[in-house]
Design an enzyme around this catalytic site. Sequence first.
Site, PDB file in Angstrom:
ATOM      1  N   GLY A 132       0.789  -1.224   0.000  1.00  0.00           N
ATOM      2  CA  GLY A 132       0.000   0.000   0.000  1.00  0.00           C
ATOM      3  C   GLY A 132       0.819   1.269   0.000  1.00  0.00           C
ATOM      4  O   GLY A 132       0.473   2.239  -0.675  1.00  0.00           O
TER       5      GLY A 132
ATOM      6  N   ASP B 180      10.003  -7.537  -3.229  1.00  0.00           N
ATOM      7  CA  ASP B 180       8.779  -8.033  -2.586  1.00  0.00           C
ATOM      8  C   ASP B 180       8.609  -9.489  -2.985  1.00  0.00           C
ATOM      9  O   ASP B 180       9.144  -9.917  -4.010  1.00  0.00           O
ATOM     10  CB  ASP B 180       7.551  -7.219  -3.015  1.00  0.00           C
ATOM     11  CG  ASP B 180       6.421  -7.286  -1.986  1.00  0.00           C
ATOM     12  OD1 ASP B 180       6.085  -8.411  -1.556  1.00  0.00           O
ATOM     13  OD2 ASP B 180       5.875  -6.233  -1.612  1.00  0.00           O
TER      14      ASP B 180
ATOM     15  N   LYS C 245       3.827  -8.807  -7.140  1.00  0.00           N
ATOM     16  CA  LYS C 245       3.687  -7.360  -7.011  1.00  0.00           C
ATOM     17  C   LYS C 245       4.797  -6.606  -7.739  1.00  0.00           C
ATOM     18  O   LYS C 245       4.560  -5.554  -8.332  1.00  0.00           O
ATOM     19  CB  LYS C 245       3.663  -6.965  -5.532  1.00  0.00           C
ATOM     20  CG  LYS C 245       2.352  -7.324  -4.840  1.00  0.00           C
ATOM     21  CD  LYS C 245       2.318  -6.837  -3.404  1.00  0.00           C
ATOM     22  CE  LYS C 245       0.957  -7.120  -2.780  1.00  0.00           C
ATOM     23  NZ  LYS C 245       0.894  -6.697  -1.354  1.00  0.00           N
TER      24      LYS C 245
ATOM     25  N   ASN D 150      11.986 -12.954  -0.631  1.00  0.00           N
ATOM     26  CA  ASN D 150      11.895 -12.585   0.779  1.00  0.00           C
ATOM     27  C   ASN D 150      13.311 -12.290   1.287  1.00  0.00           C
ATOM     28  O   ASN D 150      14.141 -13.196   1.359  1.00  0.00           O
ATOM     29  CB  ASN D 150      11.262 -13.724   1.571  1.00  0.00           C
ATOM     30  CG  ASN D 150      11.100 -13.409   3.045  1.00  0.00           C
ATOM     31  OD1 ASN D 150      11.521 -12.360   3.521  1.00  0.00           O
ATOM     32  ND2 ASN D 150      10.481 -14.320   3.780  1.00  0.00           N
TER      33      ASN D 150
ATOM     34  N   CYS E  37      19.150   3.699  15.109  1.00  0.00           N
ATOM     35  CA  CYS E  37      18.759   2.701  14.116  1.00  0.00           C
ATOM     36  C   CYS E  37      17.496   2.013  14.620  1.00  0.00           C
ATOM     37  O   CYS E  37      17.007   2.282  15.723  1.00  0.00           O
ATOM     38  CB  CYS E  37      19.889   1.702  13.866  1.00  0.00           C
ATOM     39  SG  CYS E  37      20.074   0.417  15.131  1.00  0.00           S
TER      40      CYS E  37
ATOM     41  N   CYS F 101      18.035   0.366  17.915  1.00  0.00           N
ATOM     42  CA  CYS F 101      18.359   1.233  19.055  1.00  0.00           C
ATOM     43  C   CYS F 101      17.132   1.509  19.911  1.00  0.00           C
ATOM     44  O   CYS F 101      17.204   1.555  21.138  1.00  0.00           O
ATOM     45  CB  CYS F 101      18.913   2.569  18.564  1.00  0.00           C
ATOM     46  SG  CYS F 101      20.631   2.532  18.045  1.00  0.00           S
TER      47      CYS F 101
ATOM     48  N   CYS G 262      -8.017  -9.490  10.008  1.00  0.00           N
ATOM     49  CA  CYS G 262      -7.248  -8.757   8.999  1.00  0.00           C
ATOM     50  C   CYS G 262      -6.993  -7.335   9.454  1.00  0.00           C
ATOM     51  O   CYS G 262      -7.892  -6.676   9.994  1.00  0.00           O
ATOM     52  CB  CYS G 262      -8.018  -8.755   7.669  1.00  0.00           C
ATOM     53  SG  CYS G 262      -7.228  -7.802   6.357  1.00  0.00           S
TER      54      CYS G 262
ATOM     55  N   CYS H 174      23.461  -0.353  21.785  1.00  0.00           N
ATOM     56  CA  CYS H 174      22.642  -1.052  20.786  1.00  0.00           C
ATOM     57  C   CYS H 174      23.143  -2.478  20.581  1.00  0.00           C
ATOM     58  O   CYS H 174      24.356  -2.727  20.554  1.00  0.00           O
ATOM     59  CB  CYS H 174      22.671  -0.299  19.461  1.00  0.00           C
ATOM     60  SG  CYS H 174      21.682  -1.061  18.147  1.00  0.00           S
TER      61      CYS H 174
ATOM     62  N   CYS I  62      25.918  -1.143  14.276  1.00  0.00           N
ATOM     63  CA  CYS I  62      25.444   0.179  14.694  1.00  0.00           C
ATOM     64  C   CYS I  62      26.456   0.829  15.626  1.00  0.00           C
ATOM     65  O   CYS I  62      26.763   2.021  15.491  1.00  0.00           O
ATOM     66  CB  CYS I  62      24.086   0.055  15.386  1.00  0.00           C
ATOM     67  SG  CYS I  62      23.442   1.632  16.018  1.00  0.00           S
TER      68      CYS I  62
END
Length: 385
Positions: free
Chosen positions: A73, A94, A117, A140, A215, A218, A239, A292, A297
């Site tokens: 979306g 995606d 998509k 993925n 980040c 963090c 949903c 962190c 980081c």
Amino acid sequence: MSTIEELKAKVEQLEAELTALKQSQPRSKIDVMSSEVVDSNPYSRLMALQRMGIVKNYENIRTFTVAVVGVGGVGSVTAEMLTRCGIGKLILFDYDTVELANMNRLFFQPHQSGLSKVKAASDTLSFINPDVQFEVHNMNITTIDNFDKFIERLNIGSLKNGRIDLVLSCVDNFEARMAINTACNELGMNWFESGVSENAVSGHVQVVLPGETACFACAPPLIVATGIDEKTLKRDGVCAASLPTTMGIVAGFLVQNTLKYLLDFGTVTKYLGYNAMQDFFPTMSLKPNPSCDDRHCQKQQKLYQEKLVSQPQRVVEVAEEVIVHEDDWGIELVSESADVKENKSVAEGLELAYTVPDDVSGAGESVATDDVSLEELMNAMKSLK
């Protein structure tokens, strides 16, 4: 099959054939952006930003490569906006497919149901602007093999086969956000995080500058602090809500700050929230956490501090000038740095939008800001001479 269902199927078939026909006859590519104001120039209104002094070199947008992770979306609308703005290259990630349940959102169309998509998006976007290069990955990024591929494309996926310019996170789950965070911390790459709430009436965008700002690890959400497995929070048959309005607003803010970051104009907001119930837009800056859990980081924080120390300190002295108007009033304008009592809010770093002087009556009587009414304040202002 009923007559209505037959008609729907026929309409979808005709739409698919029309789209295929349009895509088989795309408009010719444009090598150089032109500022010529003619109806046939797709960039004339964008280049007007340069003529008006908002952007120094808008045509530089053709040199940038941006990765959009998550083409749902928010991500699909984000990709479309960047395409219409003339971005040089988009890399789309995606692993989901288009469903009819997605039709309450913007961008995707019913005849694309069943397509991945990224494939559906690249087909539509390449027709909108053939000048933009598209690279799609139906995968993925959270799996080990795909994560390595993800880092590789961020590192060498630009137009010049080098590091890309920016990563935009438009995913809807914690695991994918952490994967993006880990990759960008490892590469020292700036990225934007975005999201819309499960009830569809709030969202946010956040720029993450490794070492300089917090980040994603963090300041982890409650799901990390409590150690709850995210999968247990998703109930069967329930949903999450989604509104095209909220997603469009978040995507707009995301792309607006992306353009400001890439083209160097205006101010990039470190964190911008949106609450649709009150039309409330909170902003803030988040500092990195020295403890962190992400070792990359911590490494980026150290590099950033070393960079600050190595930079020469610029000291600018400005002479304060007192201006006196040549009239009977003797009004003086002084710097805001003058000795003025400040009213501070409870939240650190926030200030009231206005302040009330200690003496508004002219007779030395102090007026408490908590007790003064609008009528009393107006009477006191009228008594001033």
